[in-house]
Design an enzyme around this catalytic site. Structure first.
Site, PDB file in Angstrom:
ATOM      1  N   LYS A  37       0.094  10.622   5.998  1.00  0.00           N
ATOM      2  CA  LYS A  37      -0.355   9.456   6.741  1.00  0.00           C
ATOM      3  C   LYS A  37      -0.712   9.952   8.137  1.00  0.00           C
ATOM      4  O   LYS A  37       0.182  10.234   8.947  1.00  0.00           O
ATOM      5  CB  LYS A  37       0.712   8.371   6.807  1.00  0.00           C
ATOM      6  CG  LYS A  37       0.220   7.142   7.569  1.00  0.00           C
ATOM      7  CD  LYS A  37       0.995   5.894   7.223  1.00  0.00           C
ATOM      8  CE  LYS A  37       0.356   4.665   7.877  1.00  0.00           C
ATOM      9  NZ  LYS A  37       0.898   3.416   7.384  1.00  0.00           N
ATOM     10  N   LYS A  61       0.822  -1.215   0.000  1.00  0.00           N
ATOM     11  CA  LYS A  61       0.000   0.000   0.000  1.00  0.00           C
ATOM     12  C   LYS A  61       0.856   1.265   0.000  1.00  0.00           C
ATOM     13  O   LYS A  61       0.563   2.215  -0.735  1.00  0.00           O
ATOM     14  CB  LYS A  61      -0.931  -0.036   1.209  1.00  0.00           C
ATOM     15  CG  LYS A  61      -1.798   1.188   1.424  1.00  0.00           C
ATOM     16  CD  LYS A  61      -2.886   0.903   2.442  1.00  0.00           C
ATOM     17  CE  LYS A  61      -2.365   0.290   3.722  1.00  0.00           C
ATOM     18  NZ  LYS A  61      -1.448   1.178   4.463  1.00  0.00           N
ATOM     19  N   GLY A  74      -3.025  -0.284   7.501  1.00  0.00           N
ATOM     20  CA  GLY A  74      -3.658  -1.587   7.338  1.00  0.00           C
ATOM     21  C   GLY A  74      -4.865  -1.487   6.424  1.00  0.00           C
ATOM     22  O   GLY A  74      -4.814  -0.873   5.365  1.00  0.00           O
TER      23      GLY A  74
END
Length: 206
Positions: free
Chosen positions: A32, A15, A101
């Site tokens: 992020k 990812k 995740g």
């Protein structure tokens, strides 16, 4: 589109590599919001190395946690309380946001990433591996996002090509097949940019 959220069907599936490629292709800002685990460096560091964008485009995390586990638990171990107000969208565009995740990973004890994505109301790209088990994981991710009315931009695959699995996911899930990023023997900004250009159409992201 001026902003995308990148999520995955699992952890460790590529990812961050895809997010780096997309950030570079769009010359976007990267964010992020919650980093959990710092032993191998933060994901923002990897994106900075691989995307080729100016360092000013790599935004600091809202939360930087030490333990490599689900953010809700990593925060508890670090003695931190995650305040969802701090996850408000940065006022910069274009923007690539990477979750941690998969879509159903808890951010807090009562909130998943899918809930946060719904709050943001941005198009989400699901990154899926091509290995065994991906159909189940991908369709479950699609259902979880749709249950919260999260807009799904499409699926980006990572790994060796598996035509039937990729086509089945997109047909049964009713989502766009964006392309595939192969596993690269040599991973650097140049090889990643070439692989992205060969595997995806930039028009699908602009």
């Amino acid at each position: 589109m001026s902003a995308f959220v990148v999520t995955g069907t699992d952890t460790g599936i590529g990812k961050t590599i895809f997010a780096a490629a997309l950030t570079g292709a769009l010359q976007a800002h990267y964010w992020k919001p919650v980093q959990a685990g710092l032993d191998d460096g933060a994901d923002r560091d990897h994106v900075a190395q691989l995307s080729g964008v100016p360092t000013s485009h790599i935004l600091p995390e809202a939360y930087r946690l030490n333990t490599p586990c689900s953010p809700h638990r990593a925060a508890e171990i670090d003695g931190v309380t995650i305040d969802l107000a701090r996850l408000a969208l940065p006022d910069v565009r274009p923007l690539v946001i990477e979750g941690a995740g998969g879509a159903m990973v808890p951010v807090t004890r009562s909130t998943t990433y899918a809930d946060v994505f719904a709050m943001w109301n941005l198009p989400v790209i699901i990154v899926a591996r091509t290995a065994l088990g991906t159909i189940n994981h991908s369709l479950l991710s699609i259902e979880a996002l749709r249950a919260r009315n999260v807009p799904i931009h499409g699926v980006a695959f990572v790994g060796d090509g598996v035509e039937d699995s990729e086509a089945t996911i997109c047909a049964m899930g009713g989502v766009k097949r964006l392309g595939r990023l192969p596993m690269l023997d040599r991973l650097n900004p140049q090889s990643l940019a070439i692989a992205f250009a060969q595997g995806f159409r930039i028009a699908d992201f602009t």
